[in-house]
Write an enzyme that holds these catalytic residues in place. Structure first.
Site, PDB file in Angstrom:
ATOM      1  N   CYS A   1       0.846  -1.190   0.000  1.00  0.00           N
ATOM      2  CA  CYS A   1       0.000   0.000   0.000  1.00  0.00           C
ATOM      3  C   CYS A   1       0.884   1.243   0.000  1.00  0.00           C
ATOM      4  O   CYS A   1       2.012   1.206   0.490  1.00  0.00           O
ATOM      5  CB  CYS A   1      -0.870  -0.028   1.263  1.00  0.00           C
ATOM      6  SG  CYS A   1      -1.919   1.415   1.509  1.00  0.00           S
ATOM      7  N   GLY A   2       0.362   2.338  -0.531  1.00  0.00           N
ATOM      8  CA  GLY A   2       1.092   3.600  -0.476  1.00  0.00           C
ATOM      9  C   GLY A   2       1.378   4.055   0.949  1.00  0.00           C
ATOM     10  O   GLY A   2       2.303   4.819   1.199  1.00  0.00           O
TER      11      GLY A   2
END
Length: 162
Positions: free
Chosen positions: A37-38
């Protein structure tokens, strides 16, 4: 329906029972996490908070979840290895769970019932949403994925000093 934070129970990464009554008297931060995930770099700041306050009665519990963009596809072993190798994570990472929907884990059903998100939305919107629980088991704050763990420092300090 669970009526107390300390009545909750979940499975740790090895599938063993983890009872929340062992958290009595501690300030707890619960985070749904993902490896792809970012927001994954938040692991670094989470670990820094954990190291800074663990001896003062602070615990972080990470709950891997694959419900948002399929960003946590690995097994529990792969997730643990990823966290340790890439971010040196030493705080407890639990067994992978669902946080929304009919299969949502009871821990997250309880947390969402205690503290709604933005505009009263109860569901978890994305990875790395955070719930802060005081030393009496009260869910005192809920933070979005955008909230950096380091920005919780003063809040945690304040709760630990009570």
């Amino acid at each position: 329906m669970t009526t107390s934070f300390y009545d909750l129970e979940c499975k740790d990464k090895k599938g063993e029972s983890f009872k929340f009554d062992q958290l009595k008297g501690k300030v707890v931060l619960i985070v749904n996490v993902a490896s792809k995930c970012g927001f994954t770099p938040q692991y670094k700041e989470l670990e820094e908070l954990y190291k800074k306050y663990q001896d003062k009665g602070f615990v972080i519990l990470g709950f891997p979840c694959n419900q948002f963009g399929k960003q946590e596809p690995g097994s529990d072993e792969q997730i643990t290895e990823f966290c340790q190798l890439n971010y040196g994570v030493t705080f407890p990472i639990m067994k992978k769970i669902d946080v929304n929907g009919s299969n949502a884990d009871s821990v997250y059903n309880y947390l969402k019932s205690q503290k709604a998100g933005l505009l009263g939305f109860k569901g978890i919107k994305w990875n790395f949403e955070k719930f802060l629980v005081d030393s009496n088991g009260k869910v005192v704050q809920r933070f979005s994925s955008l909230t950096k763990p380091s920005s919780l420092d003063q809040e945690i300090q304040s709760l630990l000093s009570k």
